[in-house]
Design a protein around this motif. Structure first.
Motif, mmCIF file in Angstrom:
data_model
loop_
_atom_site.group_PDB
_atom_site.id
_atom_site.type_symbol
_atom_site.label_atom_id
_atom_site.label_comp_id
_atom_site.label_asym_id
_atom_site.label_seq_id
_atom_site.Cartn_x
_atom_site.Cartn_y
_atom_site.Cartn_z
ATOM 1 N N UNK A 19 0.837 -1.201 0.000
ATOM 2 C CA UNK A 19 0.000 0.000 0.000
ATOM 3 C C UNK A 19 0.874 1.254 0.000
ATOM 4 N N UNK A 20 1.883 1.259 0.850
ATOM 5 C CA UNK A 20 2.719 2.449 0.993
ATOM 6 C C UNK A 20 3.618 2.659 -0.229
ATOM 7 N N UNK A 21 4.212 1.574 -0.741
ATOM 8 C CA UNK A 21 5.130 1.700 -1.874
ATOM 9 C C UNK A 21 4.375 2.051 -3.152
ATOM 10 N N UNK A 22 3.257 1.358 -3.402
ATOM 11 C CA UNK A 22 2.467 1.676 -4.597
ATOM 12 C C UNK A 22 1.923 3.097 -4.524
ATOM 13 N N UNK A 23 1.519 3.537 -3.337
ATOM 14 C CA UNK A 23 0.979 4.890 -3.188
ATOM 15 C C UNK A 23 2.021 5.930 -3.569
ATOM 16 N N UNK A 92 -11.366 11.275 -5.389
ATOM 17 C CA UNK A 92 -10.312 12.021 -6.071
ATOM 18 C C UNK A 92 -9.174 12.328 -5.106
ATOM 19 N N UNK A 93 -9.501 12.698 -3.883
ATOM 20 C CA UNK A 93 -8.462 12.984 -2.897
ATOM 21 C C UNK A 93 -7.616 11.751 -2.632
ATOM 22 N N UNK A 94 -8.256 10.581 -2.565
ATOM 23 C CA UNK A 94 -7.518 9.344 -2.330
ATOM 24 C C UNK A 94 -6.598 9.030 -3.500
ATOM 25 N N UNK A 95 -7.085 9.239 -4.723
ATOM 26 C CA UNK A 95 -6.255 8.961 -5.886
ATOM 27 C C UNK A 95 -5.117 9.973 -6.028
ATOM 28 N N UNK A 97 -3.489 11.248 -3.586
ATOM 29 C CA UNK A 97 -2.470 10.827 -2.622
ATOM 30 C C UNK A 97 -1.813 9.502 -3.011
ATOM 31 N N UNK A 98 -2.556 8.657 -3.718
ATOM 32 C CA UNK A 98 -2.137 7.273 -3.945
ATOM 33 C C UNK A 98 -1.937 7.026 -5.430
ATOM 34 N N UNK A 99 -0.689 7.128 -5.881
ATOM 35 C CA UNK A 99 -0.379 6.943 -7.296
ATOM 36 C C UNK A 99 -0.754 5.530 -7.766
ATOM 37 N N UNK A 100 -0.531 4.538 -6.919
ATOM 38 C CA UNK A 100 -0.849 3.162 -7.298
ATOM 39 C C UNK A 100 -2.336 2.945 -7.514
ATOM 40 N N UNK A 101 -3.160 3.548 -6.662
ATOM 41 C CA UNK A 101 -4.600 3.407 -6.820
ATOM 42 C C UNK A 101 -5.055 4.023 -8.132
ATOM 43 N N UNK A 102 -4.563 5.231 -8.421
ATOM 44 C CA UNK A 102 -4.943 5.873 -9.683
ATOM 45 C C UNK A 102 -4.512 5.018 -10.874
ATOM 46 N N UNK A 103 -3.289 4.506 -10.852
ATOM 47 C CA UNK A 103 -2.810 3.697 -11.970
ATOM 48 C C UNK A 103 -3.623 2.411 -12.108
ATOM 49 N N UNK A 104 -4.020 1.812 -10.984
ATOM 50 C CA UNK A 104 -4.818 0.590 -11.046
ATOM 51 C C UNK A 104 -6.189 0.854 -11.652
ATOM 52 N N UNK A 105 -6.808 1.954 -11.242
ATOM 53 C CA UNK A 105 -8.149 2.271 -11.725
ATOM 54 C C UNK A 105 -8.144 2.695 -13.193
ATOM 55 N N UNK A 106 -6.993 3.148 -13.677
ATOM 56 C CA UNK A 106 -6.948 3.637 -15.054
ATOM 57 C C UNK A 106 -6.091 2.766 -15.968
#
Length: 207
Positions: A19-23, A92-95, A97-106
């Motif tokens: 979670x921390x590294x992907x973020x 949007x605020x979560x994405x 902060x979290x680069x990995x979450x944004x990349x996963x969702x897109x």
């Protein structure tokens, strides 16, 4: 500590480290990077997860569930437009902060997981859209699956928020949400994409 308890502890450490590294680094991070961040050996990481994608899927499952929780909590807000805006802002605020979450969702995550997550997300936000449209505050030709494109388009704003101004994404989210409002405008010139095609569309946009 028993072998079973030690194994469970190591798995939990790997998931939290992921979670921390992907973020921070997105999906460019490797399983070796995550193991080091967790204070574990690479061999231990591979005993729990065959590859980075399997670990990313574990992390994404929790993030997807949080999106569903956000949608349910937003529905508790009486004002239909405020409820929809609250949902968008939280995610949007979560994405941002979290680069990995944004990349996963897109479109940068595991293909099989990617094919599952958007239909699940759309299902959770349909009630928000339906209520807002019935209240006359969201244009009738908008669709719940439009949220996928909105978040994808916010990608550059998320990047700028990480390097230029932390809240810059809020400006562009507000501009995009204005396009959802029910106003005296012509009908949209094209229909929304089918939910079944969202994963492919997100990947195309990422490329």
């Amino acid at each position: 500590m028993s072998v079973r308890r030690d194994s469970a502890r190591n798995r939990a450490l790997l998931i939290e480290a992921a979670r921390e590294v992907f973020a921070e680094r997105g999906f460019g991070a490797t399983l070796d990077d995550i193991a080091r961040h967790a204070g574990l050996g690479t061999g231990t990481a591979y005993r729990h997860f065959p590859n980075k994608q399997a670990l990313a899927a574990e992390v994404l499952a929790g993030a997807t569930e949080q999106i569903a929780i956000d949608a349910r909590e937003s529905l508790a807000i009486d004002d239909p437009w405020l409820a929809l805006v609250t949902f968008f802002e939280r995610n949007a605020e979560r994405q941002a902060r979290d680069r990995g979450l944004y990349e996963a969702l897109t479109g940068r995550g595991d293909d099989e997981t990617q094919a599952r997550i958007w239909p699940s997300i759309i299902e959770t936000v349909t009630a928000l859209f339906t209520r807002a449209q019935r209240a006359g505050v969201v244009r009738a030709d908008a669709a719940p699956q439009d949220i996928a494109a909105i978040f994808a388009f916010l990608g550059p704003a998320f990047e700028m928020s990480r390097t230029v101004a932390p809240d810059l994404w809020r400006r562009y989210l507000a501009l995009m949400l204005d396009g959802l409002r029910a106003v005296d405008r012509p009908a949209l010139p094209a229909p929304p994409p089918p939910v079944s095609e969202l994963a492919s569309i997100m990947k195309a946009g990422k490329r």
